[in-house]
Design an enzyme around this catalytic site. Structure first.
Site, PDB file in Angstrom:
ATOM      1  N   ALA B 173       0.773  -1.100  -0.106  1.00  0.00           N
ATOM      2  CA  ALA B 173      -0.106  -0.282  -0.052  1.00  0.00           C
ATOM      3  C   ALA B 173       1.123   1.347  -0.100  1.00  0.00           C
ATOM      4  O   ALA B 173       0.666   2.296  -0.819  1.00  0.00           O
ATOM      5  CB  ALA B 173      -1.179  -0.136   1.220  1.00  0.00           C
ATOM      6  N   ASP B 174       1.986   1.316   0.800  1.00  0.00           N
ATOM      7  CA  ASP B 174       2.998   2.202   0.667  1.00  0.00           C
ATOM      8  C   ASP B 174       3.473   2.347  -0.640  1.00  0.00           C
ATOM      9  O   ASP B 174       3.811   3.574  -1.053  1.00  0.00           O
ATOM     10  CB  ASP B 174       3.988   2.130   1.719  1.00  0.00           C
ATOM     11  N   TYR B 175       4.044   1.323  -0.838  1.00  0.00           N
ATOM     12  CA  TYR B 175       4.889   1.771  -2.461  1.00  0.00           C
ATOM     13  C   TYR B 175       3.786   2.257  -3.479  1.00  0.00           C
ATOM     14  O   TYR B 175       4.075   3.084  -4.401  1.00  0.00           O
ATOM     15  CB  TYR B 175       5.248   0.325  -2.891  1.00  0.00           C
ATOM     16  N   GLY B 178       3.063   5.903  -2.947  1.00  0.00           N
ATOM     17  CA  GLY B 178       4.070   6.625  -3.355  1.00  0.00           C
ATOM     18  C   GLY B 178       4.124   6.628  -4.845  1.00  0.00           C
ATOM     19  O   GLY B 178       4.588   7.932  -5.529  1.00  0.00           O
TER      20      GLY B 178
END
Lengths: 433, 435
Positions: B173-175, B178
């Site tokens: 989810a973070d990647y 970003g």
């Protein structure tokens, strides 16, 4: 609500020759940003249309991956269809392809051919393994990229037979689609400043590596302690013909060094389901300790050595203690208790119920649309929200061949020419337009 | 390795106030694309520096997410520190932040404040749950987004105690957040170039996690009536009697079983004589190629009239699965690899991430960047996820040590030497390594 084209890419025209997930995800991102995306499909439709379809040719996955686009059906194996694409090209800014190497050339839609017609075209090609190197000709799909890039073993999951289990969400495909859309936007910015178009390349392998950066990267100082020993151990297991499970066990042993971190960054069963804690800071962990009665758990003290075997054993005991404790209350009770101290906690929801979640609805993460064949539907909204140039779902996915005639008419084909193309079968148009 | 000095965003100046993964990853993508990215850090350094650190203030995670940037240390809890940021801001095109909603206003870097200093600013904010709604103020991280968004249950794996497992220990989810943030910024730059307008741009971990599973999280009533709605009825019955997570998952079934049995048999992992192999068939043609290599000439479950949703057909599928499993065990990874390659079928062995830097294909593509870190020396990291022929992307420098560029940056922006010295003495700028 389908909305007028007001996104940052309004006026940008995209021809998409793509299938399955990675190419289509790039296309929906561009459409969400306001571009007009024309999906060129073969007469039978892109194959994903049939995946899990309860209405012929209109599966849910296809609809999710192709909303906001228009469908132009023509058979690229026919030279007349290629001539048609070439005639469209002067009005096209971006071309997106994800075929195996060599296919675009055979169909006359490779970069060199198309830029001869439109010199500043931005041309993106996605492949499984890249365009050079020993594996370049191999077929790739998300699961293949997950396996090859190492993504699949990052959590070491196996099925009941001990075989590797995939990550259900096709994350190599989807993040490749995002990376491509990012590159295309940057290329449009460059074209606006200089007038130059260019060619862009992505691959499932490259993105698979890029989303696990620190595991793949090499840093000799750190690797000497954490990586190199592990690789020696694993090479020995391989040399002796060890199983996949044994390799995973060895790798897991290293991950156990993070047991104390995982006490507060992991999942627990509650009396009626499961809860996840997501602490990244000492302040978060202190809040969780207070709720769980773990004030004596000392992994955040400055002198704590996470590598010491004695400390790992103690961390394992805390894990067991916390597990017991979590079983004494419900998910709702735990979420309320952790919320009260303002630390990251969440219930484990099912994806199928998110479209009704109050937070999801309040933040506009679901968009209503109407499909020409299957009627009303609710879609996941664009991943990016923009204040001046709102991103939006422009329309539901197109029915097969829904826009063939409209696209060509707008691009200057005469009614006589259109009639001839339809009569000869070079172009297909859905009947009830 | 090309540096990003020729990248499409050359000349674009980015100020980031970010932490952990999503924000830093957005900034790194912009740097890879050629932007000049300045990372504001608190006096003790961004939190990721200490997560799994192998030297004081230097971790592999931080290095992998902050290459190509410069480090500017400012204490934003100090009025004088905030004044420094406000004085610098007019020179920047883009501002990136991923703090909890509300934090930016408290430290004077919210959109309304900053746009007064630079009217055409592009301001990117990433949050856990979005900026509105009942959970907007709650804190989020990748694992929270995985759980809340359904990614985790959709993956459906549990540990030996029946608790859910992360879908992967990288942070999807973070990647993805970003990447989508960088995409939004590039689109906003394009818009600014055409119209002169800046704007506010937002992403969230929850929204992006849902974009990773659009087909399951969306609603299509004609389909849902057959598959989703009855499933949720069964799940809710389990919940009503206080059933366990495992029971809930059992009622949900797996995504692959929803796709039909033939698909599942040829899109998954198998044990072989000396390890495991992955089959990745997407088409009937791929499945024919695989059966050819396996020497299986008939599969009763792979025909147009076979109803995979009929429970009575379960044993038919199981029998085919059993045949494939036993044939697979008769040969080694290399033998199967050669056989499937000859048939043209999509397969792979299962590599470890730790060995990818030495993989021949990875090396042939130039996926790894070789960079020199000021403190820890040479390192190899995964390069950008795309190649651009006209404006090459890449990185010239490794991540910065804490505070490396503070003085140089301030001089570059017109601060006098005695001003810089006074700011340092007051603690408004510069690292503090106490404790």
């Amino acid at each position: 609500m389908a909305s007028e084209a007001t996104g940052p890419l309004s006026g940008v025209r995209v021809l998409e020759f793509s299938q399955i997930v990675a190419g289509p995800v790039c296309g929906i991102n561009l459409a969400d940003l306001g571009a007009e995306v024309i999906k060129v499909e073969p007469p039978g439709g892109e194959q994903t249309r049939r995946s899990g379809a309860v209405i012929a040719g209109e599966g849910k996955a296809f609809q999710a991956l192709n909303r906001g686009k228009r469908s132009l059906v023509t058979d690229l194996h026919d030279p007349r269809a290629r001539a048609l694409i070439h005639r469209l090209m002067p009005g096209i800014d971006v071309v997106a392809t994800n075929y195996r190497l060599g296919v675009a050339e055979r169909m006359g839609i490779d970069y060199d051919t198309l830029r001869a017609i439109r010199p500043d075209v931005i041309y993106w090609q996605n492949t499984g393994f890249g365009e050079g190197g020993p594996e370049a000709q191999r077929a790739g799909s998300d699961i293949v990229a997950q396996a090859y890039s190492g993504l699949m073993v990052t959590d070491a999951k196996t099925d009941d037979d001990g075989a590797p289990d995939l990550i259900a969400s096709p994350i190599a495909d989807i993040t490749t689609g995002f990376a491509a859309a990012m590159g295309i936007c940057a290329a449009l910015f460059h074209r606006e400043r200089t007038g130059e178009g260019q060619r862009l390349g992505t691959s499932l392998l490259r993105t698979g590596l890029f989303i696990q950066g620190s595991a793949v990267m090499r840093e000799p100082v750190s690797d000497a302690v954490l990586r190199d020993q592990l690789m020696i151990e694993i090479d020995q297991i391989r040399a002796s013909g060890g199983s996949y499970g044994e390799i995973l066990e060895a790798r897991k042993g290293r991950a156990a060094l993070r047991t104390s971190f995982r006490l507060y960054y992991g999942a627990y069963r509650a009396s009626d389901g499961a809860v996840v804690l997501g602490a990244l800071t000492k302040a978060n962990r202190d809040g969780m300790r207070a709720v769980l009665g773990g004030e004596d758990e000392r992994s955040d003290e400055p002198d704590y050595d996470a590598f010491a075997p004695a400390n790992q054993a103690i961390a394992e005991q805390w894990k067991l203690r916390y597990r017991e404790r979590f079983l004494t209350r419900t998910v709702a009770e735990w979420v309320a208790a952790f919320d009260a101290v303002n630390v990251p906690v969440a219930p484990v929801n099912l994806p199928e119920e998110l479209a009704d979640d109050p937070q999801v609805l309040a933040d506009g993460m679901i968009t209503d649309a109407v499909h020409t064949v299957t009627g009303p539907q609710r879609l996941v909204s664009p991943a990016v929200v923009m204040s001046k140039t709102p991103t939006a779902v422009r329309r539901a996915a197109p029915a097969l061949a829904e826009h063939s005639v409209a696209v060509l008419r707008e691009a200057g084909w005469s009614e006589d020419e259109l009639a001839e193309l339809l009569r000869s079968g070079v172009v297909v148009q859905r009947e009830d337009r | 390795m090309p540096g990003a000095e020729q990248g499409p965003l050359r000349g674009v100046r980015v100020l980031e106030l970010t932490q952990i993964i999503a924000g830093p990853y957005c900034g790194m993508n912009l740097a890879d694309l050629g932007a000049d990215v300045v990372k504001i850090e608190p006096p003790e350094g961004e939190a990721m520096r200490a997560l799994g650190g192998f030297m004081p203030g230097e971790s592999k995670g931080f290095h992998s997410l902050n290459r190509g940037k410069r480090s500017l240390v400012i204490d934003l809890h100090e009025e004088r520190g905030r004044a420094v940021v406000h004085r610098l801001l007019p020179a920047f095109d883009v501002f990136v932040i991923n703090s909890r909603p509300g934090v930016s206003a408290r430290i004077g870097v919210d959109y309304e404040t900053l746009r007064k200093l630079r009217a055409d600013l592009i301001y990117m904010e990433n949050t856990g749950y979005g900026t509105r709604g009942p959970s907007a103020e709650r804190s989020g991280s990748d694992i929270i987004a995985q759980a809340y968004s359904g990614l985790m249950a959709g993956d459906g794996k549990v540990d030996e105690y029946g608790a859910p497992l992360l879908i992967t220990s990288t942070a999807p989810a973070d990647y993805a957040a970003g990447l989508s943030a960088a995409m939004g910024i590039c689109a906003a730059l394009y818009h600014r170039e055409r119209t002169g307008e800046g704007q506010y741009v937002a992403t969230s971990l929850l929204g992006t996690a849902m974009a990773l599973q659009g087909a399951v999280a969306g609603r299509l009533p004609v389909f849902d009536a057959m598959v989703r709605d009855p499933m949720l009825e069964r799940v809710n019955a389990v919940r009503a009697r206080g059933g366990s997570y495992a029971e809930i998952l059992e009622q949900r079934g797996s995504l692959l079983s929803m796709l039909g049995s033939a698909f599942r048999l040829y899109y998954g992992g198998y044990q072989v004589k000396d390890g495991a192999i992955i089959l990745g068939a997407l088409t009937p043609h791929n499945r024919d190629q695989i059966r050819g290599a396996l020497g299986i000439d008939d599969d009763p479950s792979d025909g147009p009239e076979f109803n995979a949703y009929d429970p009575a057909n379960g044993p038919v599928v199981a029998a085919v699965g059993e045949r494939i499993r036993s044939v697979m065990l008769t040969r080694t990874m290399d033998e199967w690899g050669a056989a499937f390659d000859a048939a043209g079928a999509p397969v792979s062995k299962v590599n470890l991430p730790e060995e990818m830097s030495e993989d021949r294909q990875v090396q042939a593509l130039g996926c790894m960047l070789e960079l020199e870190h000021d403190l820890s020396g040479p390192e190899q990291m995964v390069g950008p996820p795309l190649e651009m022929a006209g404006t090459p992307v890449g990185a010239r420098t490794a991540s910065p040590p804490l505070d490396r560029d503070t003085d140089a940056l301030l001089r570059e922006h017109g601060f006098a030497a005695d001003e810089i010295a006074a700011l340092r003495v007051s603690g408004a700028i510069g690292a503090r390594r106490s404790g």
